[in-house]
Design a protein around this motif. Structure first.
Motif, short mmCIF file in Angstrom:
data_model
loop_
_atom_site.label_atom_id
_atom_site.label_comp_id
_atom_site.label_asym_id
_atom_site.label_seq_id
_atom_site.Cartn_x
_atom_site.Cartn_y
_atom_site.Cartn_z
N LEU A 153 -4.56 -4.84 -2.06
CA LEU A 153 -4.63 -3.39 -1.99
C LEU A 153 -3.83 -2.80 -0.84
CD1 LEU A 153 -8.40 -3.00 -2.84
CD2 LEU A 153 -6.49 -2.38 -4.29
N TYR A 154 -3.22 -3.68 -0.02
CA TYR A 154 -2.39 -3.18 1.06
C TYR A 154 -1.33 -2.24 0.51
CZ TYR A 154 -3.60 -5.32 5.43
OH TYR A 154 -4.24 -5.63 6.58
N GLY A 155 -1.10 -1.18 1.22
CA GLY A 155 -0.05 -0.28 0.79
C GLY A 155 -0.55 0.75 -0.21
N CYS A 811 3.22 -15.31 3.66
CA CYS A 811 2.57 -15.79 4.86
C CYS A 811 3.48 -15.66 6.07
CB CYS A 811 2.12 -17.23 4.69
SG CYS A 811 3.46 -18.37 4.56
N GLU A 812 4.71 -15.31 5.84
CA GLU A 812 5.60 -15.13 6.97
C GLU A 812 5.74 -13.66 7.32
OE1 GLU A 812 8.89 -17.34 5.48
OE2 GLU A 812 8.20 -19.14 6.48
N LEU A 813 4.83 -12.90 6.79
CA LEU A 813 4.85 -11.47 7.09
C LEU A 813 3.69 -11.13 8.01
CD1 LEU A 813 5.45 -10.18 3.47
CD2 LEU A 813 7.16 -10.58 5.25
N ILE A 814 3.86 -10.13 8.80
CA ILE A 814 2.76 -9.61 9.61
C ILE A 814 2.41 -8.25 9.05
CG2 ILE A 814 1.96 -9.03 11.92
CD1 ILE A 814 4.16 -10.70 13.07
N ARG A 815 1.13 -8.04 8.87
CA ARG A 815 0.72 -6.74 8.36
C ARG A 815 0.11 -5.94 9.49
NH1 ARG A 815 -0.09 -10.17 4.25
NH2 ARG A 815 1.03 -9.62 2.36
N PHE A 816 0.68 -4.80 9.76
CA PHE A 816 0.21 -3.97 10.86
C PHE A 816 -0.57 -2.79 10.32
CE2 PHE A 816 4.09 -5.82 12.72
CZ PHE A 816 3.55 -6.39 13.85
N HIS A 834 -0.47 1.36 6.75
CA HIS A 834 -0.25 -0.08 6.81
C HIS A 834 1.24 -0.34 6.64
CE1 HIS A 834 -4.44 -1.26 6.37
NE2 HIS A 834 -4.56 -0.26 5.51
N GLU A 835 1.74 -1.32 7.34
CA GLU A 835 3.13 -1.68 7.12
C GLU A 835 3.30 -3.17 7.33
OE1 GLU A 835 6.19 -1.09 5.41
OE2 GLU A 835 5.43 0.87 5.98
N THR A 836 4.22 -3.74 6.58
CA THR A 836 4.45 -5.17 6.65
C THR A 836 5.82 -5.44 7.23
OG1 THR A 836 3.16 -5.32 4.64
CG2 THR A 836 4.40 -7.26 5.25
N MET A 837 5.89 -6.41 8.12
CA MET A 837 7.17 -6.80 8.70
C MET A 837 7.28 -8.31 8.63
SD MET A 837 8.73 -4.06 10.05
CE MET A 837 9.85 -4.63 11.32
N ARG A 838 8.50 -8.78 8.53
CA ARG A 838 8.70 -10.23 8.61
C ARG A 838 8.44 -10.69 10.03
NH1 ARG A 838 11.93 -13.36 4.82
NH2 ARG A 838 11.94 -14.79 6.56
N LYS A 839 7.90 -11.92 10.14
CA LYS A 839 7.60 -12.43 11.48
C LYS A 839 8.85 -12.58 12.34
CE LYS A 839 3.31 -14.90 10.79
NZ LYS A 839 2.68 -16.18 10.46
N ASP A 840 9.97 -12.81 11.69
CA ASP A 840 11.17 -13.02 12.50
C ASP A 840 11.94 -11.71 12.74
OD1 ASP A 840 12.05 -12.69 9.96
OD2 ASP A 840 13.09 -14.61 9.79
N ALA A 841 11.36 -10.60 12.29
CA ALA A 841 11.96 -9.32 12.65
C ALA A 841 11.71 -9.08 14.14
CB ALA A 841 11.34 -8.21 11.82
#
Ligand SMILES: [Zn+2]
Length: 1086
Positions: A153-155, A811-816, A834-841
């Motif tokens: 349901l994120y987003g 799983c390589e994303l971080i959800r803020f 809510h926003e999702t970013m890649r961990k390597d961003a």
């Protein structure tokens, strides 16, 4: 967890191999699938899929929670129709999962059917074989389901988890300094022990009751710096509005060495004040019982049902329950006898309630059946082998509300209307078919009436479809052959003999009255042709008579009597009837001893029955033989046990009888043969989910406990039989799956990766293995490939996914969760999205995302982004724009941004603090402002003082005293070595008393040394204990020396005292301390 507890109860199984019913179809509808039964009461049930275990109860519990139902039904998952699904969740499997939930819910709400199927939903979980269900405890399943929903349901603006998500603090509390150490855990249920507790209140107290760590178990407190007595336990920090309580009824029986289910009485009320069980107690936090999931069975298996309250007044409970009582009265009148069973319906519940609605609207949901029940019945679930397993309570203040039909997407109505239309059509077709039969009619040319034989296997026939209400006359008219009768004939497939039961002659009767069978066959015979062998009992059988050891076959009827048989024998052999000895060779029964009127039909002849014809010589001791024979049979029966076998790729259970003297290997061969399997297969014992490995193959079934009593539950699955100690790991790459057997203790992840890359013909360097979550979506990268299988907690049959390293993996994303503030203080902190970013961003990417998402139109240096810590205060300011996000320490993944007037460029040696001036006379603070502390590696008190003096512009001559606010302790810690020393002296006093009891003076002096050393170091490095200075901290400063001022405000004082009282009172839970709203003590703003 209790994996094997949740097996399907044996009686619930639906074996596919059963004895074939010989009943013939009565009409055209009998070969059709029976259409859905109509809905009787308001609520629909869920069909039992045979292996769905607790899932039906769980799904009903979600559906019956208005909040849950609302979110699911509201989701706009598709644009117009279900076939045209939009991109709500990027991930297709999640999208499908939500959609299946939605489809099931709209069916439960609107489908004109007694029960609905969960198959589509479970297959969207990947739960086709029910296997995963057995591996999971119902509360585990509940948890994964919520986490999956939460992520799915994120987003979207829709949330479910907050209704169910609570927070527990696992703590160790130092009894010397009262500080708690520990960690928070998000929980979806509380696990309450039944053993030793009479009721829910006792269960909850034992949940929060800590145990004492003393003696050898003493705890090293980092703040005190020595070993102390401490309390270890769990505190309920936050209760969800919908509270799930799992009642643990299992205990280990030391004597029997097995897990047993406790059937003890455990009462739970309809209303409970949960306020007293909270870490910070509150008054009048009443929860009301909303539902109960019930387990029936023992520790090794069972069935689930559930009671739920109709919170939305959808069912017409009042009138339903009136029917219930009426039916019950009727049944009792029929019985007219008292059973020993307690009738809970009649016994009042043992507690008062304040809200009468809680006692109304209760329904019993048991798979496809839903019936209203009186509230008193709930106490039936207090004890016994059928008893409450999960309790669902809801906060009284959570008002249930129903979705209006406008809020439900139109495509769902279209969908369910289509289904209803189909059901309606099916019913009409079925009803129509029920009124019709089909018969076939042939002429006599291919039939030998005298010898009951067909002259040719193939004969022409004409079929007629007829209405059951039409008359015999109408039938004859249709056939249009006046000079003929219709003679029914039946073929006996065993004997190959025809039976002619009757003519059809009653013209006035309807076909129904004449019981003309569907699919019956009729011969047209001339009216003047006389056939003596017509009759219902003139069923021909072939009897072999052994006369002088030569068999001779005769055609007789089942209505032939023993007397007629004897007359025939007499004709053939000349032996007078009374001297004949006629014995059934097969079962050794003496036919000649039977009475003359006995008909052959009663003797259970088979095709091979031979009757030995002899002249009586002398009486033989036949009985003895017979007995011996029976004994042998009995023994054979003892070795035969039943087993239940499932296939791993198909729903359904088959029952077989097998000899327990055979080995596992033979059993596998037997099962393969039964199912016609030719490829490699192996066998799993579903009780414990253990695969039989190579060394098990020679074991005889009787050596294994599970087989001894029969009913062992097995699964035959594709794949090689593993070597001893090896487990099977599945690796999926795109659409292909590869299985590998590995030794969990020896083999490494590397091996799995290399082998599977070889298998799929891909480059190992380019790929990575991932663990999967519940929906088989990658959830955790197995980055350290030198770890062993067991170090990565992989279990038998776990699935891994092989992916390209550059693929975008969830799983390589971080959800803020992104919040905003304008003042920089937590009291104006507002959730944005809510926003999702890649961990390597990088941080720069994150900031740019924020600037563009919120249209900030500012320079990147004017944006401050900082951490929100668990106490909801603002912590670290994130700097280093080029650092990837995975290198930052996020305490909650909640972050807050603030637009600054001027660019900020905080360096590593700069620490942002909040300082405010203490007014020691009025005991308040004023002039709150941000202050940048230039910190050395080991910042000292002196450095902090000097910098603050310079910042506020006062001379170094003026005495400056500082204190740090300790969040959630409501305590200002005076940063002064002497004061801290004093505080510790007090602590030491306490310690001494305890120390004396321990009589360890040696150890004590060591402790004293440690303490002294620490006192010297106090304030030498403010980053360290006891000050623990960090970014975002509140520092109070005071100009001048005021020995009587303790830096506390009146509010702090109050809160602190209440908190201490609450801690003390916690264990007898008498505390009536109100929890303060967080904003009240966050910041003192003038
Ligand atoms: Zn301590």
């Amino acid at each position: 967890m209790f994996g094997d507890t949740f097996e399907t109860w044996q009686e619930e199984l639906n074996p596919t191999i059963t004895t074939y019913q010989t009943r013939k179809a009565r009409n055209c509808a009998d070969q059709m699938e029976i259409p859905e039964l109509p809905r009787i009461k308001h609520f629909a049930g869920l069909k039992n899929q045979g292996a769905t275990c607790y899932l039906n109860s769980l799904i009903q519990s979600y559906y019956m929670s208005p909040e849950f139902r609302k979110v699911i039904l509201q989701l706009p998952l598709c644009k117009e129709t279900i076939e045209n699904s939009a991109n709500l969740a990027q991930n297709e499997s999640r999208n499908r999962f939500l959609l299946e939930f939605q489809k099931l819910f709209i069916q439960l709400q609107n489908l004109q059917s007694k029960a609905t199927s969960t198959e589509a939903l479970t297959s969207s979980f990947g739960w086709n074989d029910g296997q995963q269900m057995w591996q999971q405890d119902v509360s585990d399943a509940n948890k994964v389901l919520f986490e999956t929903l939460d992520r799915s349901l994120y987003g979207t603006p829709y949330v479910i988890a907050p209704f169910y998500k609570g927070v527990v603090f696992h703590h160790i509390t130092c009894l010397n300094c009262n500080n708690s150490h520990g960690n928070e855990e998000i929980i979806y249920d509380l696990n309450i022990q039944v053993e030793g507790n009479k009721n829910l209140s006792e269960g909850l107290f034992s949940y929060i009751n800590p145990f004492l760590l003393d003696g050898n178990n003493q705890y090293f407190c980092e703040i005190c710096g020595f070993k102390v007595d401490a309390l270890k336990g769990d505190k309920i920090r936050k209760l969800p509005p919908i509270l799930t309580l799992t009642l643990n009824r299992y205990t280990f029986d030391q004597k029997k060495m097995q897990r047993v289910k406790l059937n003890d009485r455990f009462e739970f009320p309809l209303e409970i004040d949960m306020g007293v069980y909270l870490e910070n107690s509150v008054d009048n936090l009443v929860y009301e019982l909303q539902g109960i999931i019930i387990h029936r069975g023992n520790a090794h298996g069972g069935h689930y049902l559930a009671y739920f309250r109709d919170l939305l007044d959808e069912g017409d409970w009042e009138s339903h329950i009136a029917e219930y009582w009426k039916e019950k009265e009727e049944i009792q009148q029929q019985k007219r006898q008292n059973t020993d069973e307690v009738d809970y319906d009649e016994i009042k519940l043992p507690f008062e309630i304040t809200n009468p609605k809680v006692a109304q609207g209760w329904y019993d949901f048991n798979d496809s059946s839903v019936i209203p029940i009186p509230v008193n019945k709930i106490q039936q679930q207090f004890q016994g082998s059928e008893s409450a397993y999960i309790l669902i309570y809801r906060d009284r203040n959570l008002i249930p509300s129903k979705l209006s039909s406008q809020e439900i997407p139109k495509y769902l109505y279209d969908y369910v209307n289509q289904l209803n239309q189909k059901i309606e059509n099916d019913r009409q077709i079925y009803e129509e078919a029920k009124q019709h039969i089909v018969i076939s009619v042939t002429d006599v040319s291919k039939i030998d009436l005298l010898n009951h034989k067909l002259l040719d296997e193939k004969y022409d026939k004409i079929t007629y479809k007829l209405k059951l209400s039409s008359t015999v006359q109408q039938l004859y008219q249709q056939i249009n052959k006046d000079e003929y009768w219709l003679l029914e004939f039946q073929e006996n497939y065993q004997t190959n003999l025809l039976h002619f039961p009757r003519y059809l002659q009653n013209f006035e009767n309807t076909l129904e009255e004449e019981k003309v069978a569907h699919e019956s066959t009729w011969i047209l015979v001339k009216k003047d042709q006389d056939i003596p062998q017509v009759g219902l009992l003139k069923i021909p059988i072939r009897v072999n008579l052994l006369i002088d050891k030569k068999p001779q076959a005769f055609l007789l009827y089942i209505s032939t009597t023993v007397l007629e048989l004897k007359q025939l024998v007499c004709q053939l052999t000349g032996i007078p009837q009374e001297e004949q000895e006629l014995k059934n060779v097969q079962n050794q029964k003496m036919i000649s001893d039977l009475s003359d009127e006995t008909q052959l039909g009663e003797l259970q002849f088979t095709l091979e029955t031979q009757i030995l014809v002899k002249k009586k010589v002398q009486i033989q001791n036949i009985n003895k033989n017979v007995n011996k024979n029976e004994q042998q049979q009995q023994q054979v029966g003892d070795d035969i046990v039943s087993i239940l076998v499932e296939k791993d790729d198909q729903i359904g259970v088959s029952k077989f009888y097998v000899n327990i003297n055979q080995t596992i290997q033979e059993l596998i061969e037997f099962i393969k043969e039964q199912f016609g399997m030719i490829d490699a297969r192996r066998l799993r014992n579903l009780n414990g989910s253990q695969l039989f490995c190579k060394s098990d193959l020679s074991i005889q079934l009787k050596e294994l406990q599970d087989f001894k009593e029969g009913g062992a539950r097995l699964q035959i699955e594709k794949g090689e039989i593993p070597e001893n100690g090896k487990i099977s790991i599945l690796v999926k790459y795109q659409e292909q799956t590869f299985e590998i057997h590995v030794d969990p203790k020896q083999d490494k992840i590397e091996l799995i990766k290399l082998e599977s890359c070889k298998q799929f013909n891909v480059e190992p360097i380019q790929h990575k293995l991932y663990k999967v979550d519940w929906l088989q979506v990658p959830s955790e990268a197995l980055s350290d490939e030198t770890k062993t299988i067991s170090q990565c907690y992989l279990r038998d049959r776990d699935l891994l996914i092989l992916c390209d390293k550059t693929a975008q993996i969830d799983c390589e994303l971080i959800r803020f969760q992104i919040f905003s503030t304008t003042t920089g203080y937590p009291d104006d902190c507002v959730f944005q999205k809510h926003e999702t970013m890649r961990k390597d961003a990088t941080l720069k990417d994150l900031k740019q995302m924020i600037i563009s998402t919120f249209n900030l139109n500012i320079d990147i240096d004017n944006l401050r982004v900082r951490d929100i810590n668990k106490n909801r205060f603002f912590g670290q300011v994130f700097r280093k724009l080029d650092l990837p996000l995975q290198k930052f320490q996020f305490s909650t993944h909640d972050i807050v941004y603030q637009v600054l007037n001027k660019p900020e460029n905080l360096q590593d040696d700069e620490m942002l603090l909040l300082i405010k001036q203490r007014d020691p006379i009025n005991k308040v603070y004023k002039q709150q402002q941000e202050f940048i502390f230039k910190v050395s590696k080991t910042p000292t008190l002196q450095e902090l003082k000097q910098q603050i003096q310079a910042f506020i512009g006062i001379s170094q001559e003026i005495q400056l005293e500082l204190a740090k606010f300790v969040f959630y302790e409501f305590l200002w810690l005076h940063i002064d070595p002497k004061m801290i020393q004093m505080q510790q002296q007090q602590g030491k006093g306490k310690q001494n008393k305890k120390g004396n009891q321990n009589n360890k003076s040696n150890q004590q002096s060591k402790q004293n040394q440690q303490q002294q050393q620490q006192q010297q170091n106090v304030c030498e490095n403010l980053r360290k204990s006891p000050i623990n200075l960090g970014e975002g901290d509140f520092i109070g400063y005071r100009l001048g020396h005021y020995p009587d001022d303790d830096f506390q405000t009146k509010e702090d004082q109050d809160l602190r005292q209440r908190m201490i009282a609450a801690r003390k009172n916690k264990h007898n839970a008498l505390g009536t301390i109100r929890r303060q709203k967080e904003v009240e003590f966050v910041v003192d703003i003038q």
